[in-house]
Design an enzyme around this catalytic site. Structure first.
Site, PDB file in Angstrom:
ATOM      1  N   TYR A 143      30.166 -34.559  -0.050  1.00  0.00           N
ATOM      2  CA  TYR A 143      31.589 -34.354   0.219  1.00  0.00           C
ATOM      3  C   TYR A 143      31.821 -33.127   1.107  1.00  0.00           C
ATOM      4  O   TYR A 143      32.826 -33.023   1.794  1.00  0.00           O
ATOM      5  CB  TYR A 143      32.362 -34.145  -1.089  1.00  0.00           C
ATOM      6  CG  TYR A 143      32.842 -35.413  -1.749  1.00  0.00           C
ATOM      7  CD1 TYR A 143      31.988 -36.480  -1.971  1.00  0.00           C
ATOM      8  CD2 TYR A 143      34.170 -35.537  -2.157  1.00  0.00           C
ATOM      9  CE1 TYR A 143      32.433 -37.636  -2.592  1.00  0.00           C
ATOM     10  CE2 TYR A 143      34.628 -36.685  -2.781  1.00  0.00           C
ATOM     11  CZ  TYR A 143      33.749 -37.733  -3.000  1.00  0.00           C
ATOM     12  OH  TYR A 143      34.204 -38.862  -3.608  1.00  0.00           O
ATOM     13  N   ASP A 223      21.332 -46.244  -9.340  1.00  0.00           N
ATOM     14  CA  ASP A 223      21.519 -47.712  -9.367  1.00  0.00           C
ATOM     15  C   ASP A 223      21.303 -48.246 -10.770  1.00  0.00           C
ATOM     16  O   ASP A 223      22.079 -49.068 -11.282  1.00  0.00           O
ATOM     17  CB  ASP A 223      20.623 -48.413  -8.332  1.00  0.00           C
ATOM     18  CG  ASP A 223      19.190 -47.930  -8.337  1.00  0.00           C
ATOM     19  OD1 ASP A 223      18.860 -46.950  -9.043  1.00  0.00           O
ATOM     20  OD2 ASP A 223      18.356 -48.548  -7.630  1.00  0.00           O
ATOM     21  N   ASP A 251      34.629 -44.175 -12.023  1.00  0.00           N
ATOM     22  CA  ASP A 251      35.549 -45.306 -11.816  1.00  0.00           C
ATOM     23  C   ASP A 251      34.999 -46.541 -12.529  1.00  0.00           C
ATOM     24  O   ASP A 251      35.728 -47.296 -13.176  1.00  0.00           O
ATOM     25  CB  ASP A 251      35.719 -45.631 -10.323  1.00  0.00           C
ATOM     26  CG  ASP A 251      36.979 -45.010  -9.730  1.00  0.00           C
ATOM     27  OD1 ASP A 251      37.357 -43.907 -10.174  1.00  0.00           O
ATOM     28  OD2 ASP A 251      37.580 -45.621  -8.825  1.00  0.00           O
TER      29      ASP A 251
HETATM   30  C1  IPM Z   1      38.606 -38.611  -7.383  1.00  0.00           C
HETATM   31  C2  IPM Z   1      39.099 -39.197  -6.095  1.00  0.00           C
HETATM   32  C3  IPM Z   1      38.859 -38.201  -4.972  1.00  0.00           C
HETATM   33  C4  IPM Z   1      37.357 -37.996  -4.862  1.00  0.00           C
HETATM   34  C5  IPM Z   1      39.462 -38.599  -3.606  1.00  0.00           C
HETATM   35  C6  IPM Z   1      40.938 -38.851  -3.699  1.00  0.00           C
HETATM   36  C7  IPM Z   1      39.159 -37.592  -2.547  1.00  0.00           C
HETATM   37  O1  IPM Z   1      38.497 -40.421  -5.857  1.00  0.00           O
HETATM   38  O2  IPM Z   1      39.067 -37.518  -7.757  1.00  0.00           O
HETATM   39  O3  IPM Z   1      37.764 -39.229  -8.026  1.00  0.00           O
HETATM   40  O4  IPM Z   1      36.664 -38.779  -4.215  1.00  0.00           O
HETATM   41  O5  IPM Z   1      36.877 -37.017  -5.437  1.00  0.00           O
HETATM   42 MG    MG Z   2      37.371 -41.158  -7.474  1.00  0.00          MG
END
Ligand code: IPM
Ligand code: MG
Length: 366
Positions: A143, A223, A251
């Site tokens: 990132y 994975d 997620d």
């Molecule tokens: C999260 C989100 C963020 C990330 C985005 C909005 C930049 O997906 O907080 O998980 O990727 O960290």
């Molecule tokens: Mg996210």
């Protein structure tokens, strides 16, 4: 009684709708635990770009630094998603905020309420008993790594995944401490069979392991982790991983808890703690009063627990959410075939229900 200062960053999309209820939950629970709050609203993301041209205005960063804790809604807008050419983007605001506040650890509990066992697309028998604490590294990795950019006439693009030893060590230490106080099982997720940065990650975690002899450490490739999370989530207790792997795996794991709309998170580091639902700005449902405010309300519980030394107030909020669910109330994202149609609530109604329950629960316990 000195008021606790909370900086509220509603952000974009459903952010405003859900933070409203986070604020109200704090206001409701505070008096019962000897606390009062002072809220200051600041801009972040698309909303900030519209108003100031910057995704993270200086005023926002200053207010966050001066606050006792930060409550964030969500950022993001389809305007940018559909236009990769735009140079100023809402996400830059969130990333700069994480960096500016040195929030290197993102803690994401995958907390499954028994009441929501049927809301998950996964089988009840598989998910029952799941309780995972994710530690996602938040200010490093791909990132933030440089160099990044385009070359060869814009036809080639590149990012850099980079980790320094100290960055791995500080997040891994937090995870080890948590594992030590829980089931003493830690999964460290990497891709050490391919990536050099992951080999360093693994080395550092292995080194630290000798300081925590009681903790059983499992190194697992990302994975395989993605697969195991769905196949047998209860094998996990504390998980530590890098920025992008953590983004993706949490997620995925949200589906165990029924919905992204249920998951809260704490970002902590050296300055001030930031609390936010893990979901995004959900522009497709913004302004319709259907977003689930529970992840934000549960984020205030994490805030009370981790930044404000008020664990009883945190429990009070979690118990209230649990009772609302037990009484059958659902937002759309967590309903199932059994849900009483009269108990499907909008954002406001669900928020209100939790506030009422916070007040009732106290009345009962007094
Ligand atoms: C999260 C989100 C963020 C990330 C985005 C909005 C930049 O997906 O907080 O998980 O990727 O960290
Ligand atoms: Mg996210």
């Amino acid at each position: 009684m000195k008021a606790i200062r909370i900086c509220v960053l509603a952000g974009d999309g459903i952010g405003k709708e859900v933070t409203e209820w986070g604020v109200k939950a704090l206001e409701a629970v505070g008096p019962f635990h000897g606390m009062s709050f002072e809220f200051k609203n600041e801009l972040l993301g698309h909303a900030a770009i519209e108003a100031t041209g910057q995704p993270l205005p200086e005023a926002t960063l200053v207010s966050c630094r001066e606050a006792d804790a930060v409550l964030l809604g969500a950022i993001g807008d389809p305007l940018y998603d559909n236009n990769p050419q735009l140079k100023v983007r809402p996400e830059q605001g969130l990333l700069a905020l994480r960096k500016g506040l040195k929030l290197f650890a993102n803690i994401r509990p995958i907390l499954l309420f028994d009441e929501l066992l049927d809301a998950s697309p996964l089988k009840k028998t598989v998910i029952q008993g799941t309780d995972i604490l994710f530690f996602r590294e938040l200010t490093g990795g791909i990132y933030f790594g440089t160099p990044r950019g385009r070359k060869e006439n814009d036809t080639v693009a590149f990012d850099t995944k980079i980790y320094a030893k100290y960055e791995v060590e500080r997040i891994a230490r937090m995870a080890f401490e948590a594992a030590q106080s829980r089931k003493k099982v830690l999964h460290s997720v990497d891709k050490a069979n391919v990536l050099e940065s992951s080999r360093l990650w693994r080395e550092v975690v292995q080194e630290l392991a000798s300081e925590y002899p009681e903790v059983q450490v499992h190194h697992i490739f990302v994975d395989n982790a993605a697969m195991q999370l769905i196949k047998d989530p209860t094998q996990f207790d504390v998980v530590v991983t890098g920025n992008m792997f953590g983004d993706i795996l949490t997620d995925e794991a949200s589906q165990i808890a029924g919905s992204l709309g249920m998951l809260a998170s704490a970002s902590v580091g050296e300055v001030v703690g930031l609390y936010e639902p893990i979901h995004g700005s959900a522009p497709d449902i913004a302004g319709q009063n259907i977003a689930n405010p529970l992840a934000t309300i549960l984020s205030t519980a994490l805030m009370l627990d981790r930044s404000l030394e008020a664990p009883a107030a945190a429990k009070h909020i979690v118990a209230s959410v649990k009772l609302v669910l037990k009484n059958g109330f659902r937002t759309r994202d967590i309903m199932d075939d059994q849900t009483d149609k009269n108990k499907i609530l909008g954002t406001k109604e669900m928020g209100q229900k939790v506030i009422e329950t916070i007040k009732e629960l106290v009345a009962v316990s007094i």
